[in-house]
Write a protein that holds these residues in place. Structure first.
Motif, PDB file in Angstrom:
ATOM      1  N   LYS A 130       0.873  -1.168   0.000  1.00 28.33           N
ATOM      2  CA  LYS A 130       0.000   0.000   0.000  1.00 28.33           C
ATOM      3  C   LYS A 130       0.908   1.215   0.000  1.00 28.33           C
ATOM      4  N   LYS A 131       0.968   1.914  -1.135  1.00 28.05           N
ATOM      5  CA  LYS A 131       1.833   3.078  -1.248  1.00 28.05           C
ATOM      6  C   LYS A 131       1.058   4.240  -1.851  1.00 28.05           C
ATOM      7  N   VAL A 132       1.439   5.432  -1.437  1.00 27.77           N
ATOM      8  CA  VAL A 132       0.929   6.645  -2.055  1.00 27.77           C
ATOM      9  C   VAL A 132       2.136   7.458  -2.507  1.00 27.77           C
ATOM     10  N   PHE A 133       2.163   7.774  -3.784  1.00 28.13           N
ATOM     11  CA  PHE A 133       3.190   8.639  -4.342  1.00 28.13           C
ATOM     12  C   PHE A 133       2.555  10.016  -4.496  1.00 28.13           C
ATOM     13  N   TYR A 134       3.176  11.024  -3.909  1.00 27.06           N
ATOM     14  CA  TYR A 134       2.576  12.361  -3.904  1.00 27.06           C
ATOM     15  C   TYR A 134       3.655  13.427  -3.923  1.00 27.06           C
ATOM     16  N   LEU A 135       3.231  14.664  -4.091  1.00 28.14           N
ATOM     17  CA  LEU A 135       4.126  15.811  -4.055  1.00 28.14           C
ATOM     18  C   LEU A 135       3.676  16.695  -2.896  1.00 28.14           C
ATOM     19  N   LYS A 136       4.566  16.984  -1.956  1.00 31.79           N
ATOM     20  CA  LYS A 136       4.162  17.698  -0.739  1.00 31.79           C
ATOM     21  C   LYS A 136       3.729  19.131  -1.004  1.00 31.79           C
TER      22      LYS A 136
ATOM     23  N   CYS B 204      -2.929  16.991  -4.100  1.00 30.77           N
ATOM     24  CA  CYS B 204      -2.487  15.777  -3.400  1.00 30.77           C
ATOM     25  C   CYS B 204      -2.896  15.840  -1.932  1.00 30.77           C
ATOM     26  N   LYS B 205      -2.621  16.970  -1.281  1.00 27.11           N
ATOM     27  CA  LYS B 205      -2.940  17.130   0.138  1.00 27.11           C
ATOM     28  C   LYS B 205      -4.435  16.955   0.379  1.00 27.11           C
ATOM     29  N   LYS B 206      -5.241  17.576  -0.477  1.00 21.95           N
ATOM     30  CA  LYS B 206      -6.699  17.518  -0.332  1.00 21.95           C
ATOM     31  C   LYS B 206      -7.207  16.085  -0.479  1.00 21.95           C
ATOM     32  N   ILE B 207      -6.725  15.395  -1.498  1.00 21.98           N
ATOM     33  CA  ILE B 207      -7.171  14.015  -1.741  1.00 21.98           C
ATOM     34  C   ILE B 207      -6.710  13.105  -0.608  1.00 21.98           C
ATOM     35  N   MET B 208      -5.461  13.207  -0.212  1.00 19.92           N
ATOM     36  CA  MET B 208      -4.929  12.343   0.837  1.00 19.92           C
ATOM     37  C   MET B 208      -5.631  12.570   2.178  1.00 19.92           C
TER      38      MET B 208
ATOM     39  N   GLU C  17      -8.662  13.011   2.693  1.00 16.13           N
ATOM     40  CA  GLU C  17      -9.966  12.333   2.702  1.00 16.13           C
ATOM     41  C   GLU C  17      -9.909  10.929   3.291  1.00 16.13           C
ATOM     42  N   PHE C  18      -8.732  10.328   3.297  1.00 11.20           N
ATOM     43  CA  PHE C  18      -8.635   8.905   3.611  1.00 11.20           C
ATOM     44  C   PHE C  18      -7.763   8.628   4.826  1.00 11.20           C
ATOM     45  N   ASP C  19      -8.054   7.485   5.474  1.00 12.81           N
ATOM     46  CA  ASP C  19      -7.225   7.007   6.576  1.00 12.81           C
ATOM     47  C   ASP C  19      -6.041   6.264   5.954  1.00 12.81           C
ATOM     48  N   LEU C  20      -4.878   6.858   6.026  1.00 11.78           N
ATOM     49  CA  LEU C  20      -3.697   6.281   5.386  1.00 11.78           C
ATOM     50  C   LEU C  20      -2.779   5.571   6.382  1.00 11.78           C
ATOM     51  N   ASN C  21      -3.308   5.217   7.549  1.00  9.93           N
ATOM     52  CA  ASN C  21      -2.534   4.403   8.487  1.00  9.93           C
ATOM     53  C   ASN C  21      -2.213   3.079   7.803  1.00  9.93           C
ATOM     54  N   GLY C  22      -0.966   2.669   7.861  1.00 11.27           N
ATOM     55  CA  GLY C  22      -0.552   1.424   7.224  1.00 11.27           C
ATOM     56  C   GLY C  22      -0.120   1.601   5.774  1.00 11.27           C
ATOM     57  N   TRP C  23      -0.247   2.808   5.253  1.00 14.76           N
ATOM     58  CA  TRP C  23       0.191   3.092   3.881  1.00 14.76           C
ATOM     59  C   TRP C  23       1.590   3.717   3.925  1.00 14.76           C
ATOM     60  N   GLU C  24       2.422   3.344   2.962  1.00 15.86           N
ATOM     61  CA  GLU C  24       3.739   3.976   2.824  1.00 15.86           C
ATOM     62  C   GLU C  24       3.541   5.243   1.998  1.00 15.86           C
ATOM     63  N   LEU C  25       3.989   6.367   2.523  1.00 16.80           N
ATOM     64  CA  LEU C  25       3.860   7.641   1.822  1.00 16.80           C
ATOM     65  C   LEU C  25       5.205   8.011   1.212  1.00 16.80           C
ATOM     66  N   ARG C  26       5.203   8.266  -0.094  1.00 22.48           N
ATOM     67  CA  ARG C  26       6.442   8.606  -0.811  1.00 22.48           C
ATOM     68  C   ARG C  26       6.325   9.965  -1.469  1.00 22.48           C
ATOM     69  N   GLU C  27       7.149  10.873  -1.037  1.00 22.93           N
ATOM     70  CA  GLU C  27       7.194  12.208  -1.609  1.00 22.93           C
ATOM     71  C   GLU C  27       8.125  12.146  -2.821  1.00 22.93           C
ATOM     72  N   ILE C  28       7.575  12.344  -4.011  1.00 27.48           N
ATOM     73  CA  ILE C  28       8.311  12.040  -5.245  1.00 27.48           C
ATOM     74  C   ILE C  28       9.371  13.068  -5.639  1.00 27.48           C
ATOM     75  N   LYS C  29       9.336  14.247  -5.067  1.00 25.24           N
ATOM     76  CA  LYS C  29      10.395  15.211  -5.390  1.00 25.24           C
ATOM     77  C   LYS C  29      11.672  14.860  -4.631  1.00 25.24           C
ATOM     78  N   SER C  30      11.529  14.533  -3.351  1.00 26.14           N
ATOM     79  CA  SER C  30      12.709  14.209  -2.544  1.00 26.14           C
ATOM     80  C   SER C  30      13.170  12.769  -2.747  1.00 26.14           C
TER      81      SER C  30
ATOM     82  N   LYS D  51       1.581  11.434 -12.947  1.00 22.89           N
ATOM     83  CA  LYS D  51       0.275  11.867 -12.437  1.00 22.89           C
ATOM     84  C   LYS D  51       0.295  11.683 -10.939  1.00 22.89           C
ATOM     85  N   ARG D  52      -0.418  12.541 -10.240  1.00 25.71           N
ATOM     86  CA  ARG D  52      -0.427  12.402  -8.800  1.00 25.71           C
ATOM     87  C   ARG D  52      -1.737  12.865  -8.210  1.00 25.71           C
ATOM     88  N   PRO D  53      -2.039  12.354  -7.035  1.00 25.58           N
ATOM     89  CA  PRO D  53      -1.307  11.301  -6.341  1.00 25.58           C
ATOM     90  C   PRO D  53      -1.535   9.940  -6.997  1.00 25.58           C
TER      91      PRO D  53
END
Length: 116
Positions: free
Chosen positions: A2-8, A13-17, A19-32, A88-90
């Motif tokens: 379970k991964k989310v690729f996003y741009l901080k 991205c912030k608005k969509i993320m 909305e959801f409970d992302l506990n247990g999801w790996e969050l990956r900031e794609i710029k860094s 495309k993101r997220p």
């Protein structure tokens, strides 16, 4: 997986993320931490298209004077690997499903996934 690729810095991205409970999801900031070749291959397996993962809204298209109509699958792949803004993101990815981008249909499918 379970991964989310996003741009901080991306408000969408912030608005969509949010909305959801992302506990247990790996969050990956794609710029860094850019998407790797292996990760892009995982995404491709679920879409069978690099174009489906390609953001035609990237500011790099104009900056590089790219004609997206002339691009093939390899071009889309190479550009996504070259610069984070071409993805495309997220992107929400599980073992069996992928939800890429912020279009209405994708968001409806993503909401249905989280409600299930």
């Amino acid at each position: 997986m379970k991964k989310v690729f996003y741009l901080k810095t991306c408000g969408t991205c912030k608005k969509i993320m949010a909305e959801f409970d992302l506990n247990g999801w790996e969050l990956r900031e794609i710029k860094s931490e850019p998407v790797t070749t292996e990760e892009l291959a995982e995404m491709y397996k679920l879409t069978n298209s690099y174009e489906a993962l390609f953001s035609k809204k990237s500011t790099q298209i104009k900056a590089r004077e790219i004609d997206t109509k002339s691009l093939g699958e390899k071009d889309f792949k190479d550009l996504i690997l070259d610069h984070y803004s071409f993805l495309k993101r997220p992107v929400f990815i599980t073992d069996k499903q992928i939800f890429a981008g912020s279009d209405k249909n994708n968001l409806e499918n993503l909401r249905a996934f989280f409600e299930a």
